[in-house]
Design an enzyme around this catalytic site. Sequence first.
Site, mmCIF file in Angstrom:
data_model
loop_
_atom_site.group_PDB
_atom_site.id
_atom_site.type_symbol
_atom_site.label_atom_id
_atom_site.label_comp_id
_atom_site.label_asym_id
_atom_site.label_seq_id
_atom_site.Cartn_x
_atom_site.Cartn_y
_atom_site.Cartn_z
ATOM 1 N N ASP A 33 0.887 -1.269 -0.151
ATOM 2 C CA ASP A 33 -0.079 -0.013 0.006
ATOM 3 C C ASP A 33 0.691 1.475 0.189
ATOM 4 O O ASP A 33 2.017 1.356 0.750
ATOM 5 C CB ASP A 33 -0.664 0.016 1.192
ATOM 6 C CG ASP A 33 -2.072 0.687 1.054
ATOM 7 O OD1 ASP A 33 -2.510 1.316 0.037
ATOM 8 O OD2 ASP A 33 -2.646 1.124 2.093
ATOM 9 N N ASN B 37 -10.717 -3.286 -6.275
ATOM 10 C CA ASN B 37 -9.805 -2.074 -6.999
ATOM 11 C C ASN B 37 -10.378 -1.906 -8.262
ATOM 12 O O ASN B 37 -9.831 -0.770 -9.027
ATOM 13 C CB ASN B 37 -8.309 -2.698 -7.193
ATOM 14 C CG ASN B 37 -7.470 -2.486 -5.851
ATOM 15 O OD1 ASN B 37 -6.635 -3.329 -5.711
ATOM 16 N ND2 ASN B 37 -7.949 -1.606 -4.963
HETATM 17 C C1 FPP Z 1 -2.048 0.181 -3.379
HETATM 18 O O1 FPP Z 1 -1.585 1.436 -3.129
HETATM 19 C C2 FPP Z 1 -1.744 -0.538 -4.411
HETATM 20 C C3 FPP Z 1 -2.257 -1.083 -5.428
HETATM 21 C C4 FPP Z 1 -3.777 -1.308 -5.286
HETATM 22 C C5 FPP Z 1 -1.726 -1.542 -6.554
HETATM 23 C C6 FPP Z 1 -0.451 -2.564 -6.219
HETATM 24 C C7 FPP Z 1 0.167 -2.480 -7.785
HETATM 25 C C8 FPP Z 1 1.592 -2.447 -7.875
HETATM 26 C C9 FPP Z 1 2.429 -2.657 -6.369
HETATM 27 C C10 FPP Z 1 2.220 -2.459 -9.182
HETATM 28 C C11 FPP Z 1 1.811 -3.526 -10.107
HETATM 29 C C12 FPP Z 1 2.678 -4.887 -9.950
HETATM 30 C C13 FPP Z 1 2.670 -5.349 -10.898
HETATM 31 C C14 FPP Z 1 3.258 -6.911 -10.603
HETATM 32 C C15 FPP Z 1 2.316 -5.243 -12.309
HETATM 33 P P1 FPP Z 1 -2.509 2.653 -3.253
HETATM 34 O O2 FPP Z 1 -2.752 3.094 -4.697
HETATM 35 O O3 FPP Z 1 -3.803 2.208 -2.633
HETATM 36 O O4 FPP Z 1 -1.816 3.814 -2.531
HETATM 37 P P2 FPP Z 1 -2.189 4.692 -1.587
HETATM 38 O O5 FPP Z 1 -3.117 4.145 -0.492
HETATM 39 O O6 FPP Z 1 -1.480 5.809 -1.314
HETATM 40 O O7 FPP Z 1 -3.511 5.761 -2.573
#
Ligand code: FPP
Length: 236
Positions: free
Chosen positions: A23, A71
């Site tokens: 996250d 998501n």
């Molecule tokens: C959460 O951070 C992250 C996600 C929902 C996506 C995770 C994706 C990756 C690590 C990259 C893709 C990986 C591969 C293997 C292709 P958030 O966006 O909720 O962050 P925030 O809480 O700061 O808004």
Amino acid sequence: MDNKERQERKEACPLKHVAFIMDGNGRWAKKRGMPREFGHKHGAEVFDKIMRYCYEVGIGAATFYVFSTENWKRPKKEVDAIMRLLSQYLDDCKRQIKDYNARFIFLGDKAIFTEKIRKKMYEVEEMSKDNEYIVNLALNYGGRDEIAYAANKLIAEGKTNITEEDISRCVYTCESPDVDMIVRTGGDLRISNFLLWQSAYAELYFTDKLWPDFTTDDVDAVVENFKQRKRRFGGV
Ligand code: FPP
């Protein structure tokens, strides 16, 4: 690292299965005045580095929460960017499968992905199936959805008296040992529908660090922290 050294490191490592809630990509990008997609791109690079490092330290299985069933509610631009990153990552996997020694398993219902991505997922799973280091990527994954999936599988088998072992055999992580530790970056103190069945006795580790700032030193800290935990599994 040759097979013998890997086996020695694996035996010495107390952490057999670690799971990451990655996250903080969005906030990391915002702090830099960049769009959220920029954070996901860096997040994907960090994921690759951490996934390889877990192998180096002797961890047997690592699970990463990439994309949840919830998501899909994010803006289309962001979802499309994550799907592009995923598609590129699957291409890299296919090219590098021999170097990785990782057995990639995708947790979640693949049906929702485009045919192109789905095909790549099946190819990567098939090409890596004899490798020993398990890397679970949770994609279109939800813990409640997974338990319902396992229950439906058991109904299809004709089971009427379902045991805990039956469910453990039918969840997406059935190839992995029990989860020892769930690590969440980004400062929130919740599980967010991740590995609900498997987390029954898992240790929890929360850090304020945003995922793109997570380093191999942090993995060392996680392993050290795990060594200090007294696990009783409900006993004394
Ligand atoms: C959460 O951070 C992250 C996600 C929902 C996506 C995770 C994706 C990756 C690590 C990259 C893709 C990986 C591969 C293997 C292709 P958030 O966006 O909720 O962050 P925030 O809480 O700061 O808004």
